[in-house]
Design a protein around this motif. Structure first.
Motif, PDB file in Angstrom:
ATOM      1  N   HIS A 272      26.821  55.736 -19.183  1.00 40.21           N
ATOM      2  CA  HIS A 272      27.453  54.946 -20.243  1.00 40.21           C
ATOM      3  C   HIS A 272      26.415  54.264 -21.129  1.00 40.21           C
ATOM      4  O   HIS A 272      26.691  53.975 -22.295  1.00 40.21           O
ATOM      5  CB  HIS A 272      28.386  53.899 -19.634  1.00 40.21           C
ATOM      6  N   PRO A 276      25.459  57.684 -25.413  1.00 43.26           N
ATOM      7  CA  PRO A 276      25.564  57.419 -26.863  1.00 43.26           C
ATOM      8  C   PRO A 276      24.250  57.657 -27.607  1.00 43.26           C
ATOM      9  O   PRO A 276      24.256  58.141 -28.748  1.00 43.26           O
ATOM     10  CB  PRO A 276      25.982  55.948 -26.917  1.00 43.26           C
ATOM     11  N   ILE A 323      32.563  62.331 -19.114  1.00 41.65           N
ATOM     12  CA  ILE A 323      32.087  61.196 -19.924  1.00 41.65           C
ATOM     13  C   ILE A 323      31.538  61.696 -21.250  1.00 41.65           C
ATOM     14  O   ILE A 323      31.823  61.134 -22.316  1.00 41.65           O
ATOM     15  CB  ILE A 323      31.006  60.410 -19.159  1.00 41.65           C
ATOM     16  N   GLU A 326      34.400  62.945 -23.727  1.00 41.04           N
ATOM     17  CA  GLU A 326      35.177  61.850 -24.302  1.00 41.04           C
ATOM     18  C   GLU A 326      34.340  61.002 -25.254  1.00 41.04           C
ATOM     19  O   GLU A 326      34.827  60.566 -26.299  1.00 41.04           O
ATOM     20  CB  GLU A 326      35.753  60.974 -23.190  1.00 41.04           C
ATOM     21  N   THR A 327      33.088  60.766 -24.879  1.00 40.93           N
ATOM     22  CA  THR A 327      32.216  59.960 -25.738  1.00 40.93           C
ATOM     23  C   THR A 327      31.941  60.676 -27.054  1.00 40.93           C
ATOM     24  O   THR A 327      31.923  60.054 -28.128  1.00 40.93           O
ATOM     25  CB  THR A 327      30.893  59.640 -25.025  1.00 40.93           C
ATOM     26  N   THR A 331      32.955  59.341 -30.628  1.00 36.38           N
ATOM     27  CA  THR A 331      31.881  59.170 -31.619  1.00 36.38           C
ATOM     28  C   THR A 331      32.229  59.881 -32.918  1.00 36.38           C
ATOM     29  O   THR A 331      32.049  59.325 -34.006  1.00 36.38           O
ATOM     30  CB  THR A 331      30.560  59.719 -31.050  1.00 36.38           C
ATOM     31  N   LEU A 383      40.956  56.710 -23.021  1.00 35.53           N
ATOM     32  CA  LEU A 383      39.707  57.427 -22.708  1.00 35.53           C
ATOM     33  C   LEU A 383      39.129  56.786 -21.442  1.00 35.53           C
ATOM     34  O   LEU A 383      38.266  55.919 -21.494  1.00 35.53           O
ATOM     35  CB  LEU A 383      38.721  57.337 -23.876  1.00 35.53           C
ATOM     36  N   ASN A 385      37.177  57.723 -19.189  1.00 33.54           N
ATOM     37  CA  ASN A 385      35.785  57.987 -18.808  1.00 33.54           C
ATOM     38  C   ASN A 385      34.765  57.388 -19.783  1.00 33.54           C
ATOM     39  O   ASN A 385      33.564  57.587 -19.617  1.00 33.54           O
ATOM     40  CB  ASN A 385      35.549  59.492 -18.713  1.00 33.54           C
ATOM     41  N   THR A 386      35.260  56.678 -20.798  1.00 35.54           N
ATOM     42  CA  THR A 386      34.365  56.163 -21.845  1.00 35.54           C
ATOM     43  C   THR A 386      34.456  54.653 -21.933  1.00 35.54           C
ATOM     44  O   THR A 386      35.535  54.096 -22.149  1.00 35.54           O
ATOM     45  CB  THR A 386      34.724  56.775 -23.217  1.00 35.54           C
ATOM     46  N   HIS A 407      37.246  50.591 -20.138  1.00 35.79           N
ATOM     47  CA  HIS A 407      37.348  51.823 -20.918  1.00 35.79           C
ATOM     48  C   HIS A 407      38.281  51.624 -22.111  1.00 35.79           C
ATOM     49  O   HIS A 407      39.003  50.629 -22.215  1.00 35.79           O
ATOM     50  CB  HIS A 407      37.827  52.983 -20.041  1.00 35.79           C
TER      51      HIS A 407
END
Length: 772
Positions: A272, A276, A323, A326-327, A331, A383, A385-386, A407
């Motif tokens: 996490h 990003p 993760i 989903e991220t 984004t 989401l 997992n994010t 999340h």
């Protein structure tokens, strides 16, 4: 040891330090030697750590004796299970070795050394010409013998120095690794300095043997040092990752392999915090072609491919893949909103607007083969997992984040816009922890500089929290989360319950400010700015930067505009105790921010870039793109070290800059001086970042070709070198023009005078509003 002796040991140790600082070296060493004979095992580590470098500096014993009989012996004497003191001993050895490594580097940069190298090279070139003039073999042999004797001696000297430099580097890096491995005693400095030393071996001119030594130590570090200790450095680490050409040398290959091993381990343990950054780097191809051609980011495409290879590696694990997908999905939805044309909403600042179906139609290159199609933010739900991008997610040492993070549940159905040319979008994100996270989504704006500055602020806050004097006064620098999404977009945490100083003083588009409410007969802000602009234009027309036009006008404006910021505290805090506490908090906040801003060269501090928290009365600095004294190079150069204008001082009460403000400045600056090695290490790591704005400055070697696809080792960034030099001067207290070393109180006194100097303020850019 007697109880009295044990109690007096810290006092005697401090007395020895005072003697040393006053130049009474023999007395200081004698005192510590006596203390060493009478101390217990626990205090021996500290005393030896202080005494050893002193003995080496005064040449009382040679360096090998210092290493063997003090540092190594000290480490061996400490019990295996006494990890705190063992870590401390390793750290002291690392600092000593690091200082000697820096001495070697300093000598290599000295004109005398470079001249010797030049003469040696010239001797080799002249040898052949000299041999051609010799008419007999006997003369040629004599010339060769004489040359070989001189050349060999010089070469041996250079080789000995190279070996010495390599030895001290190896000692320093190894013992920084041991420090990190054993305890948390000096995590901040050890981690930053270890990475800085590693990066420094990649600079142009470093020989392969030293690079190999550093790479070998970092391989060991990747295996034995907990990965969370490098999390603060992930952005700087990943920005160095690239794809190498086939003909690369072994040192380059070792460096990249070791770097990727560290990045993969960190990403798997703390996804996490790391993912990003990886996704932002993978979106680097979105940078404008003109910027790539100007050499801002040489080899960007290769860095993107390297980031992709790391992502592919970590996505072999299903939980990481979930993760990542989903991220990436979130984004891209953010980026869609960031770049959507909102010119029709330009006059709707602060109003709630419905999401348009057109927002999702923006075509962006997909980063991953993601079955989740990008949506408008308000359509995103659950989401699991994010983590919420702007949540304060604490690092878990064990890497177990299952259910331990807020999340994304959903986003609000509407958005609003903030002021500015690019109309940043304001959205609300609902977290699983029940909190509503207000966020600013920005496009056409490089957020990486802001993210780096916030990173530095976080580290400095750790120092401020550790020190009893700064902690008791709650001295800190307020921070907020900045998450770059691509080279020209990002998400920023909205700092709730704050207003810009300009909004309170001048007023926004819909209401007048305090100057209008409390001083209606004073000169208006518009008229004051016009007067200063006209005076500035006269200077520009004449081609001179003179005071004749500006200073009288500035004094005229100040005489017709009285400060009013003290009314803020009367308006917001009606109880006397609360009023006093908040005014005190404000004064302390201004002091700590001023000193940190001075050290980091933070510019562009106009009143719209400083927020004030209406609950705590602390100030928060935003828009941090002008840093490291970049303001001095603007078209209208900035001439003050920080903002200390009349309204700022007015909020401090009748004592003004005296008393609380001055004392808090001195305490903050003293703390940074005491920790100058750490601060220098932090900024030095940033100077090695090839994606930083410093890369736009002149470098020793050529930038990459237009397509940015060819690998290029980075040369010495001259701008970064200058920034580090100026930082060192500030942290030592060297006066800019005279070269005198100032005490802390003298340096603070000078800075306050400079910040309030009318001759400097009147030459500031009129939009900075120096009269407020």
């Amino acid at each position: 040891m007697s109880d009295n002796q044990s109690i007096n040991t810290p006092l005697l140790l401090e007395t020895a330090r005072v003697h040393w600082d006053r130049g009474l070296t023999a007395l200081a060493i004698s005192l510590l030697k006596d203390l060493l004979r009478n101390c217990d095992a626990k205090e021996r580590c500290t005393i030896k750590g202080v005494l050893a470098p002193w003995l080496g500096e005064t040449k009382d014993v040679d360096r090998n004796t210092v290493v063997e009989e003090f540092f190594k012996a000290n480490i061996n004497e400490i019990a295996f299970n006494d990890v705190e003191n063992k870590s401390k001993a390793h750290y002291q050895f690392a600092l000593y070795s690091d200082s000697l490594f820096e001495q070697c580097l300093g000598y290599e940069k000295a004109p005398e050394f470079r001249e010797q190298k030049r003469l040696l090279d010239q001797m080799q070139k002249n040898l052949q010409k000299t041999l051609e003039t010799a008419d007999t073999e006997e003369k040629k042999n004599r010339i060769k013998i004489a040359f070989d004797a001189t050349f060999t001696t010089k070469q041996n000297d250079f080789e000995e120095m190279r070996k010495e430099k390599e030895e001290w580097l190896e000692y320093a890096m190894n013992h920084f690794v041991y420090t990190l491995q054993l305890s948390d005693y000096a995590d901040l400095h050890a981690a930053f300095r270890l990475i800085s030393l590693w990066f420094s071996t990649r600079l142009e001119g470093s020989d392969d043997s030293i690079c190999s030594v550093a790479n070998r130590i970092m391989i060991s570090a990747s295996e034995c040092v907990p990965s969370h200790k490098f999390i603060d450095l992930f952005y700087q680490l990943v920005s160095r990752s690239t794809i190498l050409p086939e003909n690369s040398n072994l040192a380059d290959i070792e460096f990249q392999n070791t770097l990727k091993k560290i990045l993969i381990k960190m990403s798997e343990m703390h996804p996490h915090h790391c993912i990003p950054h990886l996704l932002a780097l993978m979106r680097g191809a979105g940078i404008a072609t003109s910027e790539r051609r100007s050499g801002v980011m040489p080899g960007m495409n290769l860095r993107i491919e390297s980031a992709k290879s790391i992502v592919q590696k970590i996505c072999t694990k299903d939980y990481i893949k979930n993760i990542m997908l989903e991220t990436d999905y979130l984004t891209e939805s953010y980026v869609n909103l960031a770049f959507f044309d909102l010119r029709e909403y330009k006059n709707n600042k602060g109003d709630e607007n419905e999401f348009s179906h057109d927002i999702v139609q923006i075509k962006l290159r997909r980063v991953l083969s993601n079955q989740l199609q990008p949506k408008q933010l308000h359509q995103i739900t659950n989401l699991k997992n994010t983590a919420v991008f702007t949540s304060n997610l604490k690092i878990r040492v064990d890497g177990n984040y299952d259910g331990n993070f807020p999340h994304v549940v959903k986003f609000s159905n509407t958005f609003s816009t903030a002021g500015g040319i690019n109309l940043p979008r304001i959205v609300n994100c609902y977290g699983s922890d029940g909190k509503i996270y207000k966020q600013l989504v920005k496009g056409e704006d490089d957020m990486r500089q802001d993210a780096v500055m916030e990173q530095v602020f976080v580290v400095l806050n750790k120092l401020l929290q550790k020190n009893p004097e700064t902690r008791s006064r709650n001295l800190n620098v307020r921070t907020y989360k900045v998450i770059p999404l691509s080279p020209k977009s990002g998400v920023v945490e909205w700092v709730t319950n704050t207003i810009p100083l300009s909004e309170y003083l001048i007023g926004g588009s819909k209401a007048g400010g305090a100057h209008v409410r409390y001083r209606p007969n004073d000169m208006s802000f518009k008229d004051a700015r016009q007067i200063m602009t006209d005076a500035s234009n006269k200077d520009m027309t004449s081609g001179k930067d003179c005071l004749k036009a500006r200073l009288p006008k500035f004094r005229e404006v100040c005489s017709k505009v009285a400060p009013v910021f003290h009314y803020f505290f009367l308006e917001k805090y009606d109880h006397p105790t609360q009023w006093y506490q908040k005014r005190l908090a404000y004064t302390r906040s201004i002091a700590s921010n001023s000193m940190v801003g001075f050290i980091l060269g933070l510019g562009d501090r106009h009143s719209s870039n400083i927020l004030i928290d209406q609950t705590s009365a602390e100030v928060i600095h935003i828009d941090l793109g002008v840093a490291f004294d970049k303001g001095k190079t603007l078209k209208t150069p900035e001439r003050v070290p920080f903002r200390l204008t009349r309204d700022i001082v007015d909020g401090m009460g009748v004592s003004g800059v005296e008393g609380v403000f001055r004392r808090c400045c001195e305490i903050s600056l003293q703390l940074m001086r005491d920790n100058r090695l750490l601060i220098y290490a932090i900024v030095e790591v940033l100077s090695h970042d090839p994606l930083s704005s410093w890369s736009t400055q002149i470098t020793v070697q050529q930038t990459a070709p237009d397509d940015g696809d060819k690998f290029s080792l980075e040369g010495v960034n001259l701008k970064a070198e200058d920034v580090l030099l100026q930082l060192k001067r500030k942290l030592i207290g060297i006066e800019e023009y005279s070269g005198h070393v100032l005490s802390v109180d003298a340096q603070v006194k000078q800075l306050i005078i400079e910040a309030q100097d009318e001759q400097a303020l009147c030459r500031m850019f009129p939009g900075w509003a120096p009269w407020l």
